[in-house]
Design an enzyme around this catalytic site. Sequence first.
Site, PDB file in Angstrom:
ATOM      1  CG  ASP A  74      -2.282   0.653   0.895  1.00 29.61           C
ATOM      2  OD1 ASP A  74      -2.262   1.876   0.630  1.00 29.61           O
ATOM      3  OD2 ASP A  74      -3.328  -0.005   0.928  1.00 29.61           O
ATOM      4  CG  HIS A  86      -1.128   1.486  -3.257  1.00 26.96           C
ATOM      5  ND1 HIS A  86      -2.344   1.202  -2.656  1.00 26.96           N
ATOM      6  CD2 HIS A  86      -0.797   0.373  -3.954  1.00 26.96           C
ATOM      7  CE1 HIS A  86      -2.716  -0.032  -2.990  1.00 26.96           C
ATOM      8  NE2 HIS A  86      -1.798  -0.553  -3.757  1.00 26.96           N
TER       9      HIS A  86
END
Length: 415
Positions: free
Chosen positions: A235, A258
């Site tokens: 993430d 991310h």
Amino acid sequence: MKAMVRNEKLFVFALMLIFGLFSADLPFSSAQTIFNVLDYGAKADGKSDDSNAFSAAWKAACSAATQNPTVVVPSSKDFLVYPLTFQGPCKSSNISFQVIGTINAPSSPSVWKGRDARRWLIFHGVTGLLITGNGTFNGHGSEWWDLSCTHRPNMTGCATVVPMALSIISCKQSTISDIHSIDSAKFHVVVNQSSDILVQNMHVTAPENSPNTDGINVQFSQNVLVNNSVIATGDDCVSIGELSSNITVSYITCGPGHGVSIGSLGRFGNSVKVEDIHVKKVNFKGTTNGVRIKTWQIGLGYARKISFEHITLESVQNPIYIDQNYCDINGTRGNCEAKTTGVHISEVTYDDIVGTSSSKEAINLNCSQSFACTGIKLSNIKIESDKSGQQVVSECANTHGTNSGVVQPKSCLQP
């Protein structure tokens, strides 16, 4: 190269002085008192519950009258520790938690029944805390990932509450340095409701497909520096949440993951205040996003005075990204109907951002009809496709600002 390293060290040292994180009383001076967890009954076999020993060692160090007491987690040892809070305030103005061995979380979610599954290890209400030592926090998150509602939304009985590994809550003038964090069930390091915090020289890893395993999350905090770290997770490498100000993220290698995200903000229709956020000297490698701001349509308040500078990109899917229309429709995000509410995004600078995009839209600034993005500045941007012969483009909606220097792909900003 030597000059660059020297300048980085001077930069960090100066910020430590500014934040008040450097003390003339070095944390490992001869006057310190050592509180080794082995002396408090830790078995260090990786199987026995060592939580009571860690708790006892911390309480003894925290109540010690000496300056710079140090809890020691020794090398070449594996410790199993269940959810635990290290509570302050402490008598000494400085206290150290020196991790040289490995601290392991329970590997099975079933062990957490009857316990608070939101967090694993918490340091709460401590001033002058130093967590360091080249040791490892191992979250053993793989079984949690298989149960995660994020990962398996259609699975009956999926887990909506998943533990974060290391939480710094209501702490001041504190440092986390030289620590390895691996395979957290959820966020690896959380800085929450804290001020004057330095997080540096971290090595944070989790598989690329692990859900919600943000590397370092900052929320409800002020005066935080995240510096000189390698973060590779499933993430956000670094995420910055609500009511945060004067946050600097610098000299980070990010990927997979991310990217670096401000948000998401305003998820519950609340008013947010995020400002003075500075992200610089970050190298993104194969991430789904580069520098991103994301806000929920139903949110209120503002995110302003934000800068992204001296960024390099290697096959990043969304290099420059604003999504002001975040929403949730039947558990999925996207295809949102326009709302009259929104978080106002303003005074955002993108400068010296170069590299390659793995998608066609290298710049995507998707702002709200009701609260358009204003004061956006693009300068010295050069992003190309990572595919030979292909071109990249900019896409903007309700985004107003100015351009200077080379902007490639061509800017789509409105005056």
